[in-house]
Design a protein around this motif. Structure first.
Motif, short mmCIF file in Angstrom:
data_model
loop_
_atom_site.label_atom_id
_atom_site.label_comp_id
_atom_site.label_asym_id
_atom_site.label_seq_id
_atom_site.Cartn_x
_atom_site.Cartn_y
_atom_site.Cartn_z
N MET A 26 0.83 -1.20 0.00
CA MET A 26 0.00 0.00 0.00
C MET A 26 0.86 1.25 0.00
N LEU A 27 0.23 2.36 -0.32
CA LEU A 27 0.79 3.68 -0.11
C LEU A 27 -0.05 4.41 0.93
N ASP A 28 0.61 5.06 1.87
CA ASP A 28 -0.07 5.91 2.85
C ASP A 28 0.19 7.36 2.48
N ASP A 29 -0.86 8.08 2.09
CA ASP A 29 -0.75 9.50 1.76
C ASP A 29 -1.19 10.34 2.96
N TYR A 30 -0.48 11.41 3.21
CA TYR A 30 -0.80 12.30 4.33
C TYR A 30 -0.97 13.73 3.84
N ILE A 31 -2.12 14.32 4.16
CA ILE A 31 -2.34 15.75 3.97
C ILE A 31 -2.32 16.37 5.37
N ILE A 32 -1.36 17.25 5.61
CA ILE A 32 -1.14 17.79 6.96
C ILE A 32 -1.37 19.29 6.93
N GLY A 33 -2.17 19.76 7.88
CA GLY A 33 -2.47 21.19 7.89
C GLY A 33 -2.96 21.67 9.24
N THR A 34 -3.65 22.79 9.23
CA THR A 34 -4.19 23.38 10.46
C THR A 34 -5.68 23.63 10.27
N VAL A 35 -6.39 23.68 11.38
CA VAL A 35 -7.83 23.98 11.37
C VAL A 35 -8.08 25.21 12.23
N GLU A 36 -8.68 26.21 11.63
CA GLU A 36 -8.99 27.44 12.38
C GLU A 36 -10.46 27.83 12.29
N ARG A 37 -11.21 27.13 11.44
CA ARG A 37 -12.62 27.48 11.32
C ARG A 37 -13.42 26.30 10.79
N ILE A 38 -14.73 26.41 10.91
CA ILE A 38 -15.67 25.42 10.38
C ILE A 38 -16.20 25.93 9.05
N SER A 39 -16.39 25.02 8.12
CA SER A 39 -16.87 25.39 6.80
C SER A 39 -18.28 25.97 6.87
N PRO A 40 -18.57 27.06 6.13
CA PRO A 40 -19.94 27.59 6.06
C PRO A 40 -20.85 26.70 5.21
N GLU A 41 -20.25 25.76 4.46
CA GLU A 41 -21.04 24.91 3.56
C GLU A 41 -21.60 23.68 4.27
N ALA A 42 -20.92 23.24 5.33
CA ALA A 42 -21.32 22.05 6.07
C ALA A 42 -20.57 22.07 7.40
N PRO A 43 -21.09 21.38 8.42
CA PRO A 43 -20.45 21.41 9.75
C PRO A 43 -19.19 20.53 9.79
N VAL A 44 -18.18 20.93 9.00
CA VAL A 44 -16.92 20.19 8.94
C VAL A 44 -15.77 21.18 9.06
#
Length: 328
Positions: A26-44
């Motif tokens: 397998m390959l393990d892909d990682y997207i690494i970032g920060t979270v500072e707000r909730i999307s206005p489009e959906a509660p994510v």
């Protein structure tokens, strides 16, 4: 107990050992970032990406663990004839790992697991896979490739993620061939496939997997391990018990404690355990000592984020802290 000098000698001997790895690449892909707000489009959460990287996963992570300790490896597996398959092959080549025994097919995709992380917290995982059993023609190709290389091997690891490569035919035939040649064959199992590995040298399940293998719920881990070892006709069994350490089942049970440290990510820790346990066993140390070295390596990798490996230097340092310091 191995002292620091003896352990260094053991680890240095790994470069002379060749391990065959058969399993789900397998390959393990990682997207690494920060979270500072909730999307206005959906509660994510909205992740602002800072880095994207990938690592070798599944049985490929077992190969990566062995390679990090300078062992020679021959990898047997199936990947898709696709861009992700090319990524995996190129990653092997960059690490000077020979990929020539890996078979490409148009019938299945290369397995990719993409994880989204923020602040060391995994927010989401997306899997691209088809876990159907490989076709009979691929089973035969894989077995033939293994037979061609078996005389080069000091030990074999079967890395079963239940993604279709280790079918009953493939698993049973490889165990049979290894027993015939008196080659160590250790298994990191998926419980539903446990009976395919009867007669293997060893198995390294965690407690939950062992319970599922036996089909019973129990807190008596000693009976659990003894019964599983007997049921599958194993030479020994290494049961991992998370923060409670490990238990090695020989003629008697040997408990190996773990020591508290900050745990960031347990991803791939089982791959590290079976890699180092098998390498140390093939190097000729006692199974008790092999389990202690494997326990040390696992303690190193859980302190890292993502699919990781342990180096010889890290194992030496951590071993001294936990075993030589505490005299266990």
């Amino acid at each position: 107990m191995a002292n620091q000098f003896d352990l260094k000698k053991i680890l240095d001997s790994f470069k002379d050992i060749t391990i065959g790895v058969v399993g789900d690449l397998m390959l393990d892909d990682y997207i690494i970032g920060t979270v500072e707000r909730i999307s206005p489009e959906a509660p994510v959460p909205v992740v602002t990406v800072k880095e994207e990287r990938f690592a070798l996963g599944g049985a490929a992570n077992v190969v990566n663990n062995l390679n990090a300790l300078q062992a020679k490896t021959i990898c047997f597996g199936i990947i898709g004839n696709d861009a992700n398959g090319d990524r995996l092959i190129n990653a092997f080549l960059e690490k000077n790992i020979d990929p020539s025994s890996i078979i490409k097919t148009n019938t299945l995709p290369t397995i990719v697991k993409k994880r989204v992380l923020a602040g060391n917290q995994q927010l989401l995982r997306i899997d691209w896979e088809d876990s159907s059993p490989i076709l009979p023609v691929l089973e035969d190709q894989l077995i033939e490739e293994f037979k061609k290389n078996i005389d080069k091997l000091d030990a074999v690891i079967l890395s079963d993620y239940d993604k279709g490569v280790l079918t009953p035919k493939v698993a049973k035939e490889i165990v049979r061939l290894c027993r015939e040649k008196n080659i160590i064959v250790n298994v990191d199992p998926k419980p539903k496939n446990a009976l395919n590995y009867m007669g293997a040298s060893s198995m390294t399940p965690n407690k939950k997997e062992a319970i599922e293998c036996m089909g019973i719920k129990t807190d008596d881990f000693e009976k659990l391990g003894k019964d599983l070892k007997e049921k599958l006709n194993l030479n020994n069994l290494l049961l991992t018990r998370s923060e409670e350490g490990m238990s090695l089942f020989l003629d008697k049970v040997v408990n190996i404690p773990t020591f508290a440290q900050e745990v960031y990510d347990v991803t791939g820790a089982g791959d590290t355990v079976i890699s180092v346990f098998t390498l140390a066993s093939a190097a000729g140390v006692s199974l008790h000592e092999a389990a202690k070295i494997a326990n040390t390596a696992a303690g190193v990798v859980v302190g890292k984020v993502g699919t990781s490996t342990a180096t010889k230097e890290e194992i030496l340092e951590f071993y001294e802290k936990i075993y030589d310091k505490w005299g266990v």
